[in-house]
Write an enzyme that holds these catalytic residues in place. Sequence first.
Site, short mmCIF file in Angstrom:
data_model
loop_
_atom_site.label_atom_id
_atom_site.label_comp_id
_atom_site.label_asym_id
_atom_site.label_seq_id
_atom_site.Cartn_x
_atom_site.Cartn_y
_atom_site.Cartn_z
N GLU A 185 43.34 -24.46 39.94
CA GLU A 185 44.03 -25.42 39.07
C GLU A 185 44.04 -26.82 39.66
O GLU A 185 44.17 -27.80 38.93
CB GLU A 185 45.47 -24.96 38.81
CG GLU A 185 45.56 -23.96 37.67
CD GLU A 185 46.96 -23.76 37.13
OE1 GLU A 185 47.95 -24.26 37.73
OE2 GLU A 185 47.08 -23.08 36.10
N HIS A 214 33.50 -2.40 51.24
CA HIS A 214 32.90 -1.27 50.53
C HIS A 214 32.68 -1.59 49.06
O HIS A 214 32.40 -0.70 48.27
CB HIS A 214 33.81 -0.03 50.68
CG HIS A 214 33.95 0.39 52.11
ND1 HIS A 214 33.29 1.46 52.66
CD2 HIS A 214 34.65 -0.17 53.14
CE1 HIS A 214 33.59 1.57 53.95
NE2 HIS A 214 34.42 0.58 54.26
N LYS A 270 46.79 -23.26 25.59
CA LYS A 270 48.19 -23.08 25.16
C LYS A 270 48.35 -23.55 23.70
O LYS A 270 48.99 -22.90 22.89
CB LYS A 270 49.13 -23.88 26.05
CG LYS A 270 49.34 -23.25 27.42
CD LYS A 270 50.45 -23.97 28.16
CE LYS A 270 50.51 -23.57 29.61
NZ LYS A 270 51.31 -24.48 30.43
#
Length: 485
Positions: free
Chosen positions: A340, A361, A476
């Site tokens: 951000e 792994h 938003k």
Amino acid sequence: MQLPDEAIVYHLPGLLVPAVEEWTPAAEMRAKHFLQPHKIKDLAARLMQVRSHIATERDVKNPPPEMAPIDAGFIDYPQRTLDQFRRQPEAGVLGRVMALAARLREQVDRVVILGIGGSYLGARTLFDALKSPYHNELPAKDRHGTPRIYFEGNNADNDALHDLFELLQLTCVDPELRDERWGVVVISKSGGTIETAAAYRAVRREFAEYYGSNSPLLTQLVVPITGATGKLRDLCLADKFRDEDILTIPDDVGGRYSVLTAVGLLPAAIMGLDVRALLLGATAMTRRFFDEPFERNPVLLFAAANYLMFSECAKPIRVLSIWSKKLEALGLWYDQLLAESLGKHCTGPTPLTAVQTRDLHSRGQQHQEGMRDKFINNLVVKAPKNPPIMIGMSDKNQDDLNQFNRKGLPDVMAAALKGTNQAYYEAARPTADIVLPTLSEHTMGQLLQMLMLATVVEGRLLGINPYGQPGVEAYKRLMKAALKG
Ligand code: PA5
């Protein structure tokens, strides 16, 4: 006063081209993918300028539009909070945080913490780093008066919230008993984030069902943390919270830089952590940032190495390779901080968290032999908190481990780190190490402040404003439109 053995250090030999090296194919690759040591030294003067600029930015109250926002309040906040605590132990932020935490610990056995992004990840980081992963399962006496902790409101996931309500309904039957009472901390700086707001509305409903509608317990068992103005504050005032029942997030501290304000401090205090040590760790790091010479300055070294790897060595992927399970949430917190803060104007490094040895792994193959687009910062905790679990001798040696009988899990971890760093070096994959002497409130305070300061330094080096997140507004706005439609 910080003891030298408590201090975080940043080592970078794993990314520097050796001064003298015979020609081999690997040496040629290192010359191409590692940093020439003079590049770091050449940057020192610019870093000093950036540091001075950041020092002066702290006093800018109303920046011109092209510089806004400047949310530099986080830099001095830990020191100011401690100073205020010395002068006014009860009336200041820390005193209020401690009193509210004590009230919740006294009255409830479960606390639901609602918040998202910067209003969630810091508290989660502290919980995971400094509490047992089995905290909530421990018997009350072994939790030493600290409630069980649940995080919600960090998603719009119906079933996750449903499952929490189900747990509360199954385990809390008598609201008169402390052990069957639950409380809430609701955190949102803007007060208008839909995930948190919707979860809080549902939690209030659940609260009213359990404690009775209009129960005076609402203002006792719920603690809001929010900005000076906004919808959450308005709602709380309508619910008859008094000003002193609400903790305020300072205007000049951005969400992802707010972990050392009430946003992280109240949850930490509820968990029984030493919040003063957190703040002391952070102030020690700020002091080192402003006072230490470049060669011993972890903030400047970290910012320099990461900036150069990104901008000069074509390493857009920034891996935080964490050698302690307990720091995975710190990795997610840093993902947000970096993404951000610097993911703007079509540039900025892409963060990636790996937890070792687990992800050796899964991601290990790619980091060893995949695209040469990664720079790996190892995050290493030198000393485990608990005595080593030994491999030991066994009369059944089919697993062939008797040869290591005198070794413990910390030896396995150290060998894996050494082997992995060596393998990366030989394959010309650059690495550096952030070393924490141990995991404690003090080292966590240092680490959080170090990464926040370094992100600001890096932003200034890249010409990117590390504050603000204009990009997230688009989703938003469209999400609200979709919800209305
Ligand atoms: O860094 C930020 O400002 C954001 O990530 C916010 O923390 C996040 O969007 C939550 O916002 P709020 O605290 O306003 O609910």
